[in-house]
Write an enzyme that holds these catalytic residues in place. Structure first.
Site, PDB file in Angstrom:
ATOM      1  N   CYS A  11       0.103  -1.534  -5.449  1.00  0.00           N
ATOM      2  CA  CYS A  11      -0.150  -2.629  -5.135  1.00  0.00           C
ATOM      3  C   CYS A  11      -1.479  -3.065  -6.251  1.00  0.00           C
ATOM      4  CB  CYS A  11      -0.625  -3.181  -3.838  1.00  0.00           C
ATOM      5  SG  CYS A  11      -2.070  -2.373  -3.468  1.00  0.00           S
ATOM      6  N   HIS A  56      -5.290   2.295   1.875  1.00  0.00           N
ATOM      7  CA  HIS A  56      -3.939   2.272   1.047  1.00  0.00           C
ATOM      8  C   HIS A  56      -3.942   3.827   0.844  1.00  0.00           C
ATOM      9  CE1 HIS A  56      -2.800  -2.126   0.251  1.00  0.00           C
ATOM     10  NE2 HIS A  56      -3.304  -2.004   1.547  1.00  0.00           N
ATOM     11  N   GLU A 109      -2.634   5.435  -1.759  1.00  0.00           N
ATOM     12  CA  GLU A 109      -3.434   5.582  -3.087  1.00  0.00           C
ATOM     13  C   GLU A 109      -4.873   5.819  -3.128  1.00  0.00           C
ATOM     14  OE1 GLU A 109       0.403   3.155  -4.080  1.00  0.00           O
ATOM     15  OE2 GLU A 109      -1.138   3.305  -2.614  1.00  0.00           O
TER      16      GLU A 109
END
Length: 212
Positions: A140, A110, A112
């Site tokens: 998330c 992801h 991040e």
């Protein structure tokens, strides 16, 4: 706790301390004054905190960088979903990354997480204390946890889960985590706990065991 000058005023209001009526009246009067002072002080504190929490023009500039990375990842280069993240230390960008789940065949890639990994390499440390992350979308559960473990304590985000929950399952995962163990979508079954506990016992005895 009473202020010293309020105590002195309290005494001055009671010329006859044995007169219970005067004591009660003076106490009520002082209580209202102190309450008013507390309300004013809390109001000022709240305003100061609100001003401090407001996003600055520079915060918005960093977020626009994250949104650009978001578009590059999801629309232009199609390395994964449209997610981007920028990490800043001392008002300088030290990492910028997009989602690369498709490109890397890695469900943990992801934006991040990629940005945190990049920032850790830049600083040569797993500890990102003092860093601020700007994410194009609400973290998330995995990305929130990664930021937590990295000691990032401030995150700005643009899009909310509700903006794309028809496409990605961030909210559904968050809801599943909150369910009782038997109700989770992933079946969790504990076995060999005693053997794992033995390793923890050994680890606790290490004088140089990892701590983070």
């Amino acid at each position: 706790m009473l202020w010293h000058k309020d105590v002195e005023r309290y005494r001055a209001l009671i010329p006859h301390p044995h007169d219970q009526r005067l004591v009660v009246v003076a106490a009520i009067s002082l209580a209202f004054e102190i309450r008013a002072k507390c309300i004013i002080s809390l109001t000022i504190l709240g305003l100061l905190l609100a001003v401090n929490a407001m996003a600055t023009d520079q915060d918005q500039a960093f977020m626009r960088q994250a949104i650009k990375v978001m578009r590059d990842a999801g629309v232009v280069n199609k390395t994964g979903g449209p997610f981007g993240a920028v990490i800043v230390k001392d008002r300088q960008v030290i990492a910028a990354a997009g989602n690369s789940v498709i490109q890397d065949n890695d469900p943990s890639a992801h934006a991040e997480v990629n940005a945190i990994r990049q920032a850790c390499r830049t600083l040569d440390s797993w500890d990102l204390t003092g860093c601020v992350m700007y994410s194009s979308c609400e973290c998330c559960p995995m990305c929130y946890s990664t930021a937590y473990w990295a000691n990032i304590r401030r995150v700005f985000y643009a899009a909310s889960w509700s903006d794309y929950d028809d496409l990605f399952s961030d909210r559904a995962i968050n809801d599943d985590i909150r369910r009782a163990m038997p109700e989770k979508q992933i079946r969790m079954e504990q076995i060999l706990q005693d053997e794992a506990q033995a390793v923890w016992t050994e680890f606790r005895q290490l004088p140089d065991g990892a701590r983070y």
